[in-house]
Design an enzyme around this catalytic site. Structure first.
Site, PDB file in Angstrom:
ATOM      1  N   HIS A  35       0.727  -1.204  -0.011  1.00 13.91           N
ATOM      2  CA  HIS A  35      -0.223   0.009   0.051  1.00 13.91           C
ATOM      3  C   HIS A  35       0.814   1.327   0.080  1.00 13.91           C
ATOM      4  O   HIS A  35       0.571   2.201  -0.797  1.00 13.91           O
ATOM      5  CB  HIS A  35      -0.910  -0.027   1.209  1.00 13.91           C
ATOM      6  CG  HIS A  35      -1.721   1.221   1.231  1.00 13.91           C
ATOM      7  ND1 HIS A  35      -2.985   1.216   1.160  1.00 13.91           N
ATOM      8  CD2 HIS A  35      -1.584   2.480   1.799  1.00 13.91           C
ATOM      9  CE1 HIS A  35      -3.643   2.386   1.383  1.00 13.91           C
ATOM     10  NE2 HIS A  35      -2.563   3.140   1.764  1.00 13.91           N
ATOM     11  N   GLU A  36       1.972   1.197   1.045  1.00 11.75           N
ATOM     12  CA  GLU A  36       2.621   2.385   0.823  1.00 11.75           C
ATOM     13  C   GLU A  36       3.733   2.616  -0.213  1.00 11.75           C
ATOM     14  O   GLU A  36       4.016   3.465  -0.651  1.00 11.75           O
ATOM     15  CB  GLU A  36       3.519   2.448   2.490  1.00 11.75           C
ATOM     16  CG  GLU A  36       2.658   2.297   3.589  1.00 11.75           C
ATOM     17  CD  GLU A  36       1.906   3.604   3.562  1.00 11.75           C
ATOM     18  OE1 GLU A  36       2.274   4.716   3.124  1.00 11.75           O
ATOM     19  OE2 GLU A  36       0.682   3.522   4.383  1.00 11.75           O
ATOM     20  N   HIS A  45       1.988   4.653  -2.908  1.00 10.25           N
ATOM     21  CA  HIS A  45       1.856   6.048  -2.508  1.00 10.25           C
ATOM     22  C   HIS A  45       3.364   6.464  -3.175  1.00 10.25           C
ATOM     23  O   HIS A  45       3.522   7.661  -3.832  1.00 10.25           O
ATOM     24  CB  HIS A  45       1.885   6.381  -1.169  1.00 10.25           C
ATOM     25  CG  HIS A  45       0.620   6.172  -0.515  1.00 10.25           C
ATOM     26  ND1 HIS A  45      -0.721   6.706  -1.078  1.00 10.25           N
ATOM     27  CD2 HIS A  45       0.191   5.622   0.601  1.00 10.25           C
ATOM     28  CE1 HIS A  45      -1.619   6.552  -0.423  1.00 10.25           C
ATOM     29  NE2 HIS A  45      -1.394   5.784   0.891  1.00 10.25           N
TER      30      HIS A  45
END
Length: 242
Positions: free
Chosen positions: A22-23, A26
């Site tokens: 998920h990170e 980003h």
């Protein structure tokens, strides 16, 4: 391998990997959008120790999950928005996290969608069903338009400066307010879990199997948590002395 220990390992490791994925989403979009500092900070990796304060942002979500709570998002990357090209790209940077979480959910769901499991009543099936359920909850939470969650990050660049400033102050407490609301306000809790169960049902994942996985996870998760905490302490100590 004991079924409970096996479930704890699969869910614990899988959850940490999904948080990092998920990170990474980003960081990757931020890099494309102009913030090259994410590469220097080591965020273009799936190594959980590269993200900020792994003890707080990775262990605490697992701890809350162990005691019967919700699957809180964890980990974090620092994006320098001064280098991001424009507001549209800023929104995409925030949106990337939930999108990558959705990709992770679909990867987990592939064996379910194509009926590749030889045993749909075994502990392995239940473990990955639980992992899919937790990923669904993570997606639902992250798209909420509440600071500091990603849903708010999508609309944040388009808000007046005064609203953004107020949101920054509120953002320190936003995730905990969401957690407490979901913990104590039963209708909200039921709505979240019902929606998550509907999501995995559409992926041909049996909700009851996720429940079986959760029961097995809780029975052995304390052992898993102890191992993770020890590894993080040793690793952080080595990083400080390096």
């Amino acid at each position: 391998m004991n079924n409970g220990i096996g479930t704890a390992l699969i869910v614990g490791i899988g959850w940490l990997m999904s948080l990092c994925f998920h990170e990474f989403g980003h960081a990757l979009i931020a890099y494309i959008a102009g913030d090259k500092s994410v590469k220097d900070k080591g965020y273009l990796t799936l190594n959980p120790l590269k993200y900020t304060d792994p003890g707080l942002t990775l262990v605490i979500p697992l701890l809350i999950l162990m005691i019967g709570g919700i699957a809180l998002p964890g980990a974090a990357v620092y994006i320098d928005y001064r280098y991001v090209r424009n507001r549209a790209w800023m929104s995409l940077v925030s949106l990337a996290g939930p999108v990558f979480s959705l990709v992770a959910l679909l990867i987990i769901a592939v064996p379910f969608m194509f009926n590749l499991w030889p045993d749909t009543h075994g502990w392995l099936y239940a473990s990955f069903a639980l992992l899919a359920l937790l990923e669904s909850v993570c997606i639902l939470l992250n798209v909420l338009p509440i600071p500091p969650l990603d849903g708010f990050g999508v609309i944040r660049p388009w808000l007046p400066p005064t609203v953004r400033e107020a949101a920054n102050k509120f953002g320190r407490y936003g995730i905990w307010i969401v957690f407490l609301a979901l913990w104590f306000v039963r209708p909200l809790n039921e709505l979240m879990w019902t929606t998550a169960y509907i999501m995995i049902s559409y992926l041909n994942i049996e909700p009851a199997a996720a429940g079986d996985g959760y029961n097995a996870f809780q029975h052995q998760s304390y052992l898993l948590m102890a191992v993770i905490v020890v590894v993080l302490i040793i690793t952080n100590r080595n990083k400080k002395t390096a």
